[in-house]
Design a protein around this motif. Structure first.
Motif, PDB file in Angstrom:
ATOM      1  N   GLY A   1       5.520 -50.886 -48.803  1.00 55.40           N
ATOM      2  CA  GLY A   1       6.607 -51.853 -48.617  1.00 55.40           C
ATOM      3  C   GLY A   1       7.565 -51.362 -47.551  1.00 55.40           C
ATOM      4  N   GLU A   2       8.262 -52.292 -46.896  1.00 53.34           N
ATOM      5  CA  GLU A   2       9.071 -51.932 -45.740  1.00 53.34           C
ATOM      6  C   GLU A   2      10.175 -50.915 -46.066  1.00 53.34           C
ATOM      7  N   LYS A   3      10.998 -51.203 -47.055  1.00 52.75           N
ATOM      8  CA  LYS A   3      12.150 -50.334 -47.320  1.00 52.75           C
ATOM      9  C   LYS A   3      11.713 -49.006 -47.933  1.00 52.75           C
ATOM     10  N   ALA A   4      10.811 -49.046 -48.912  1.00 54.27           N
ATOM     11  CA  ALA A   4      10.349 -47.808 -49.547  1.00 54.27           C
ATOM     12  C   ALA A   4       9.672 -46.884 -48.544  1.00 54.27           C
ATOM     13  N   SER A   5       8.986 -47.473 -47.565  1.00 58.82           N
ATOM     14  CA  SER A   5       8.262 -46.669 -46.580  1.00 58.82           C
ATOM     15  C   SER A   5       9.203 -45.826 -45.727  1.00 58.82           C
ATOM     16  N   THR A   6      10.458 -46.287 -45.549  1.00 56.03           N
ATOM     17  CA  THR A   6      11.403 -45.511 -44.743  1.00 56.03           C
ATOM     18  C   THR A   6      11.710 -44.168 -45.398  1.00 56.03           C
ATOM     19  N   GLY A   7      11.763 -44.148 -46.737  1.00 56.88           N
ATOM     20  CA  GLY A   7      12.005 -42.899 -47.454  1.00 56.88           C
ATOM     21  C   GLY A   7      10.783 -41.996 -47.490  1.00 56.88           C
ATOM     22  N   ILE A   8       9.594 -42.593 -47.515  1.00 58.94           N
ATOM     23  CA  ILE A   8       8.352 -41.808 -47.450  1.00 58.94           C
ATOM     24  C   ILE A   8       8.248 -41.120 -46.092  1.00 58.94           C
ATOM     25  N   LEU A   9       8.637 -41.849 -45.050  1.00 61.21           N
ATOM     26  CA  LEU A   9       8.443 -41.350 -43.685  1.00 61.21           C
ATOM     27  C   LEU A   9       9.475 -40.301 -43.279  1.00 61.21           C
ATOM     28  N   LEU A  10      10.717 -40.439 -43.722  1.00 59.55           N
ATOM     29  CA  LEU A  10      11.793 -39.593 -43.187  1.00 59.55           C
ATOM     30  C   LEU A  10      11.544 -38.092 -43.319  1.00 59.55           C
ATOM     31  N   PRO A  11      11.174 -37.552 -44.494  1.00 58.72           N
ATOM     32  CA  PRO A  11      10.927 -36.108 -44.562  1.00 58.72           C
ATOM     33  C   PRO A  11       9.791 -35.652 -43.643  1.00 58.72           C
ATOM     34  N   MET A  12       8.773 -36.501 -43.471  1.00 57.38           N
ATOM     35  CA  MET A  12       7.693 -36.153 -42.537  1.00 57.38           C
ATOM     36  C   MET A  12       8.206 -36.133 -41.105  1.00 57.38           C
TER      37      MET A  12
END
Length: 251
Positions: free
Chosen positions: A47-58
């Protein structure tokens, strides 16, 4: 394992997520524009918003590698120009992203990408090589980059516009962008933890097993960057960014 199983991913989704991590490393090595592909893959899976949190630490882990590798090419004067307005843009993005629906969130992401491409194309096709020096241009670019990086980790297209307009050579482009994004991504992290709550112990467990794919992608990409001329590098950025924006808008 329980934390990873909580994501309930199929085999196809696991493959897609590892591919996204590999492409992230590739993009942070200097193959700009393909970062849009990462955002698209993770948005489809989480999902668009949840994916931003998945991506940030990477992103932060890849930024650390990038600043170490390209540090000597960094042009700090451009970072100093952009950073104050970027911080304001992030703060506005925190508020907007917390107040809008998932559908509108996605539409804003797509519009930012496609609009960025139009401006990049304009700067590439203009007949003058004069470099914009006014504060309105740098402050606007900084604010939009800060806003878009908070909304969907989409500062790449905006910063590409600015650095292309500044006529930065390839290595200076990559080194300056590496430090700029490392600083701003670390600044964004508390908002994802405490306001949006998109970075969780479950998402961090997933990030941990994806880091090796990021590292492999980075060093393969760094070898490829050396083979690309400055002219073809700029064209590649514009084309790939445009395709990503169109795909997200039509999704």
């Amino acid at each position: 394992m329980e934390l990873l199983q909580s994501h309930n991913l199929s085999i196809f989704q696991w493959v897609a997520v590892f591919l996204a991590a590999f492409i992230l490393g590739f993009s942070k090595s200097g193959i700009k524009g393909i970062g849009i592909i990462i955002i698209l893959i993770l948005a489809f899976v989480f999902g668009e918003k949840a994916s931003t949190g998945i991506l940030l630490p990477m992103l932060i882990s890849a930024d650390i590698i990038a600043v170490s590798y390209y540090n000597r090419h960094t042009q700090w004067r451009f970072i100093k120009k952009l950073m104050p307005s970027m911080v304001i843009g992030v703060l506005v993005g925190v508020w907007v992203g917390d107040a809008i629906s998932e559908l509108l969130f996605k539409r804003i992401m797509a519009i930012i990408i496609i609009g960025s491409v139009g401006i990049m194309w304009f700067f590439e096709k203009r007949k003058t090589n004069a470099i914009p020096q006014n504060k309105v241009f740098s402050n606007s670019a900084g604010f939009l980059a800060g806003f878009s990086t908070m909304i969907g980790n989409l500062a790449g297209p905006i910063s590409n516009i600015y650095f292309l307009a500044m006529r930065l050579p390839k290595n200076e482009f990559i080194g300056t962008a590496a430090w700029l994004f490392f600083i701003i991504n670390v600044f964004k992290l508390p908002f994802h933890f405490f306001v949006w709550k998109t970075v969780t112990k479950e998402s961090l467990a997933l990030n941990l097993i994806l880091v090796p794919a990021v590292v492999i992608g980075f060093f393969l990409g760094a070898r490829l960057v050396k083979l690309i001329s400055n002219v073809n590098y700029r064209r590649f950025i514009i084309i790939v960014t445009a395709l990503g924006g169109i795909i997200m808008l039509l999704r």
